[in-house]
Design a protein around this motif. Sequence first.
Motif, PDB file in Angstrom:
ATOM      1  N   TYR A 331      -2.623   1.096   6.896  1.00 45.39           N
ATOM      2  CA  TYR A 331      -2.812   1.546   5.519  1.00 45.39           C
ATOM      3  C   TYR A 331      -2.062   2.834   5.196  1.00 45.39           C
ATOM      4  N   GLN A 332      -1.570   3.539   6.212  1.00 43.88           N
ATOM      5  CA  GLN A 332      -0.811   4.757   5.957  1.00 43.88           C
ATOM      6  C   GLN A 332       0.695   4.501   5.894  1.00 43.88           C
ATOM      7  N   ILE A 333       1.066   3.226   5.824  1.00 39.31           N
ATOM      8  CA  ILE A 333       2.455   2.823   5.570  1.00 39.31           C
ATOM      9  C   ILE A 333       2.522   2.283   4.144  1.00 39.31           C
ATOM     10  N   SER A 334       3.427   2.836   3.338  1.00 36.34           N
ATOM     11  CA  SER A 334       3.534   2.432   1.939  1.00 36.34           C
ATOM     12  C   SER A 334       4.588   1.345   1.756  1.00 36.34           C
ATOM     13  N   ALA A 335       4.604   0.762   0.564  1.00 37.48           N
ATOM     14  CA  ALA A 335       5.645  -0.221   0.232  1.00 37.48           C
ATOM     15  C   ALA A 335       7.021   0.429   0.288  1.00 37.48           C
ATOM     16  N   ALA A 336       7.110   1.694  -0.143  1.00 35.03           N
ATOM     17  CA  ALA A 336       8.386   2.418  -0.076  1.00 35.03           C
ATOM     18  C   ALA A 336       8.821   2.617   1.374  1.00 35.03           C
TER      19      ALA A 336
END
Length: 358
Positions: A331-336
């Motif tokens: 969850y600490q990885i974003s789409a960006a």
Amino acid sequence: MVTKTIDLRSDTVTKPNEVMRAAMANAEVDDDVLSFDPTAFRLEAEMARITGKEAALFVPSGTMGNLISVMIHCEVRGSEVILGDNCHIHIFENGGISTIGGVHPRPVKNNKDGTMDIDLIEAAIRNPNFEICYPKTRLICLENTHANTGGKCLSVEYIDEVGVLAKKHGLKLHIDGARIFHASVALGVPVNRLVQAADSVSVCLSKGLGAPVGSVIVGSREFIARARILRKTLGGGMRQVGILCAAALVAVQENVEKLADDHKKAKALAEGLNNIKGLKVDIASVQTNILYFDISEDANITAHKLINQLEEHGVLMMADSSSRIRVVLHYQISAADVQYTLACIEQAVNGTPFKNGH
């Protein structure tokens, strides 16, 4: 210049967020070895409720949770457990069930979907008429999701079938449910229904759920009472453990709903990797937050070289072999972050100069 690290080595790398840190700072605590820590009680009661079991126990790690569970079900040294040849207990837990528990592993081939064929499981059960020669089969272990096959989900129908087989032969069933919440979200089946057939389950709180430390094992009250004693024997009895349980409660209450997004990001990353010449992902196999991608021989780059180049630009991954890389979303990885990762991989594989850092 790299301004941020995108850590895709595992979902164990998440850092406690501010809500977790506040909960830890304000946790009501007492001595858990003496069974007096109120926050531990809250977490254990909640996990028992979610899994539909009578009781639960906080343990420092999933490895300890699995070891305790196997040792309780196989209390007579020299007993045998049937488990997948590619499962976490068999591959990544230092052979603890044998060296510490005195339990003999009976591996059965894991299929690409993480299952073991039912007929092969049954064939592996020792004939009780030949106990003078064979160890006694006492336990079957499953893993859901199955990490080494790319986070595959075992269906409730399959687990039920294994449960029926276990009961038929008087065996116990343990589920290594390190990522059972991922399976629940992906399948749309409540956790308690997924593990209904199991006598015990270990649930990791420090992987996709994002707590800093710990797992919980669940089962009957008698099982957990024995587990509490064995936890102390193995050095897992901790004192004011409520500090850790407070963060775990936040993880359970707030982060389960984020898992579906992790699955979407994994799928997006897989589709992007498949569009890069020289890389290959089996898109259909990406069910949850884990994926593997292969590097073809004509790509002119090895997995280790690619990983080293990515690290220079703030992207961390783990090699599974010289031509295969494992990636785990959380969850600490974003789409960006996913798009930046794809851009870095494409530049590395194509041998083009890297653009400015993330």
